[in-house]
Design a protein around this motif. Structure first.
Motif, short mmCIF file in Angstrom:
data_model
loop_
_atom_site.label_atom_id
_atom_site.label_comp_id
_atom_site.label_asym_id
_atom_site.label_seq_id
_atom_site.Cartn_x
_atom_site.Cartn_y
_atom_site.Cartn_z
N PRO A 29 14.22 -9.31 1.16
CA PRO A 29 13.22 -8.49 0.60
C PRO A 29 14.00 -7.52 -0.29
CG PRO A 29 12.98 -8.75 3.06
CD PRO A 29 14.38 -9.48 2.84
N ARG A 84 1.63 -12.62 0.64
CA ARG A 84 2.24 -11.24 0.64
C ARG A 84 3.86 -11.40 1.16
NH1 ARG A 84 0.51 -7.45 4.25
NH2 ARG A 84 -0.69 -8.94 5.55
N GLU A 134 7.38 -10.89 1.65
CA GLU A 134 8.23 -10.44 0.61
C GLU A 134 9.65 -10.99 0.46
OE1 GLU A 134 8.79 -6.52 2.59
OE2 GLU A 134 9.55 -7.42 4.38
N THR A 176 7.37 -14.54 -3.10
CA THR A 176 5.78 -14.45 -3.20
C THR A 176 5.40 -15.82 -4.39
OG1 THR A 176 6.25 -13.22 -5.68
CG2 THR A 176 6.00 -11.80 -3.85
N ASP A 182 1.54 -12.40 5.57
CA ASP A 182 2.87 -11.43 5.33
C ASP A 182 4.05 -12.73 5.79
OD1 ASP A 182 2.72 -11.86 8.28
OD2 ASP A 182 2.42 -9.60 8.62
N HIS A 183 5.00 -12.22 6.04
CA HIS A 183 6.18 -13.11 6.57
C HIS A 183 5.83 -13.87 7.86
CE1 HIS A 183 10.11 -14.90 6.08
NE2 HIS A 183 10.52 -14.33 7.22
#
Length: 214
Positions: free
Chosen positions: A128, A153, A155, A158, A180-181
């Motif tokens: 990240p 999303r 990090e 993307t 997300d991750h």
């Protein structure tokens, strides 16, 4: 002998071997939900832990090692899975670091006919906030059929970043809206729940595994 957690029918046509991410165990809520979703789609899932993570269960707080140093542990886990009597097509993969490790050993095993494919859940393309530190070099000429599920999303990579990477044509990246991750979306923004994404992921893996393993 590697310790496994099994989900799904042992009569399933394909087995998926999954390793965990750097910071959470094989029975974390995210890994458990993913395994249950794949099992519900009719796949057998086996989860295992690298030694450093297993040691935490006995009070030994070890930091995650460099990913490539646990490559031999992944190869041993596939052999131990077969030794337990698991037959038929095998797909390897994992969450974040676990998927990255699987991707580093996949071609060696694919060339020997030991595995049919690779599934990465939230691939850590870079740390990240450090997009210049790419972990993609070995992905450019990967020969193993591969699915990467990535949240838009995430990090660690993307959609715009990943579009610029040199990735093998054996790799298919599937984007999960607002994930997300951990591939989790915000339902009030995306309209999707984590369960929605996992159901789609599992059905996609099931259909794909039938194609590559036939």
């Amino acid at each position: 002998m590697t310790h496994f957690l099994f989900d799904g029918p042992d009569t399933a046509p394909t087995t998926i071997l999954l390793a965990h991410g750097a910071g959470a165990s094989m029975d974390s809520p995210s890994m458990t939900a993913t395994a249950k979703a794949l099992a519900a789609a009719g796949l057998q899932v086996a989860r295992f832990e690298f030694h450093y993570m297993a040691a935490r269960r006995y009070g030994h707080r070890k930091p995650p090692p460099r990913a490539e140093t646990v490559n031999p542990e992944y190869i041993k886990a596939t052999a131990d899975l077969r030794a337990k009597g698991v037959t038929g097509p095998l797909i390897i993969g994992g969450k974040s670091m676990g998927g990255r490790v699987a991707s580093m050993v996949a071609d060696e095993m694919f060339a020997k006919g030991e595995i049919s494919g690779l599934v990465c859940l939230g691939y850590p393309f870079h740390p990240p906030a450090k997009p210049e530190q790419l972990r993609t070099k070995h992905l450019a000429d990967l020969k193993t059929p591969t699915l990467i599920f990535q949240g838009t999303r995430d990090e660690f990579g993307t959609r715009d970043e990943v579009a610029t990477y040199d990735l093998s044509d054996r790799i298919e990246v599937i984007w999960l809206e607002d994930g997300d991750h951990d591939l989790k979306p915000r339902k009030n923004i995306s309209g999707f729940s984590a369960a929605d994404h996992l159901k789609m992921l599992a059905e996609t893996v099931k259909a794909w595994s039938g194609r590559i393993a036939s």
